[in-house]
Write a protein that holds these residues in place. Sequence first.
Motif, mmCIF file in Angstrom:
data_model
loop_
_atom_site.group_PDB
_atom_site.id
_atom_site.type_symbol
_atom_site.label_atom_id
_atom_site.label_comp_id
_atom_site.label_asym_id
_atom_site.label_seq_id
_atom_site.Cartn_x
_atom_site.Cartn_y
_atom_site.Cartn_z
ATOM 1 N N ARG A 57 -23.890 -5.307 23.582
ATOM 2 C CA ARG A 57 -24.537 -6.464 22.953
ATOM 3 C C ARG A 57 -24.403 -6.370 21.443
ATOM 4 N NH1 ARG A 57 -30.665 -8.624 23.669
ATOM 5 N NH2 ARG A 57 -30.252 -10.629 22.714
ATOM 6 N N GLY A 58 -24.003 -7.462 20.841
ATOM 7 C CA GLY A 58 -23.750 -7.503 19.409
ATOM 8 C C GLY A 58 -22.281 -7.322 19.087
ATOM 9 N N ALA A 69 -24.332 -10.094 32.238
ATOM 10 C CA ALA A 69 -24.899 -8.774 32.532
ATOM 11 C C ALA A 69 -26.133 -8.890 33.423
ATOM 12 C CB ALA A 69 -25.239 -8.052 31.237
ATOM 13 N N ASN A 70 -27.037 -9.806 33.102
ATOM 14 C CA ASN A 70 -28.237 -9.963 33.928
ATOM 15 C C ASN A 70 -27.900 -10.489 35.315
ATOM 16 O OD1 ASN A 70 -30.125 -9.002 32.083
ATOM 17 N ND2 ASN A 70 -30.234 -10.976 31.046
ATOM 18 N N THR A 71 -26.939 -11.393 35.400
ATOM 19 C CA THR A 71 -26.518 -11.889 36.710
ATOM 20 C C THR A 71 -25.877 -10.771 37.523
ATOM 21 O OG1 THR A 71 -26.154 -14.065 35.711
ATOM 22 C CG2 THR A 71 -25.165 -13.666 37.870
ATOM 23 N N ALA A 72 -25.071 -9.932 36.884
ATOM 24 C CA ALA A 72 -24.456 -8.802 37.589
ATOM 25 C C ALA A 72 -25.505 -7.804 38.062
ATOM 26 C CB ALA A 72 -23.429 -8.115 36.689
ATOM 27 N N LEU A 73 -26.567 -7.606 37.288
ATOM 28 C CA LEU A 73 -27.642 -6.718 37.730
ATOM 29 C C LEU A 73 -28.334 -7.256 38.974
ATOM 30 C CD1 LEU A 73 -29.388 -5.485 34.463
ATOM 31 C CD2 LEU A 73 -28.263 -4.103 36.191
ATOM 32 N N VAL A 74 -28.584 -8.564 39.005
ATOM 33 C CA VAL A 74 -29.228 -9.168 40.180
ATOM 34 C C VAL A 74 -28.320 -9.063 41.396
ATOM 35 C CG1 VAL A 74 -30.078 -11.333 41.154
ATOM 36 C CG2 VAL A 74 -30.695 -10.702 38.834
ATOM 37 N N ILE A 75 -27.035 -9.372 41.217
ATOM 38 C CA ILE A 75 -26.091 -9.312 42.335
ATOM 39 C C ILE A 75 -25.905 -7.861 42.799
ATOM 40 C CG2 ILE A 75 -23.662 -9.654 42.958
ATOM 41 C CD1 ILE A 75 -23.752 -12.194 41.233
#
Length: 105
Positions: A57-58, A69-75
């Motif tokens: 990030r950044g 990244a957040n979607t990959a964590l959920v999946i």
Amino acid sequence: MLGLDIHTLSFIAMVTSVLLAVGLQFVNRIISNDSSLRLWTAGTTANGAAYILLAARGVIPDLLSIVVANTALVIGTSFLYFGNRRFRGLSDEPPWYWILAAIAA
């Protein structure tokens, strides 16, 4: 008391997730007929990739470092959950995990 900052904890989570994903990739090559192992491998790979994106990030665009990244964590977590269900011999559930992934995106 020992205090760990969030960057140290994130780095530890990233390293352990990537090492677990690499290890499961090797095991999946040896034991290729276990469907629960394939789901665990996919889940840990998605989580490892998500932690790498979060660490960048950044450096990379926010769309990748936050949304993807957040979607990959959920999946990835969903794949781990369904791998555990399959390992225990439980039936599949309705695909509510895709709804969670869409909400995360």
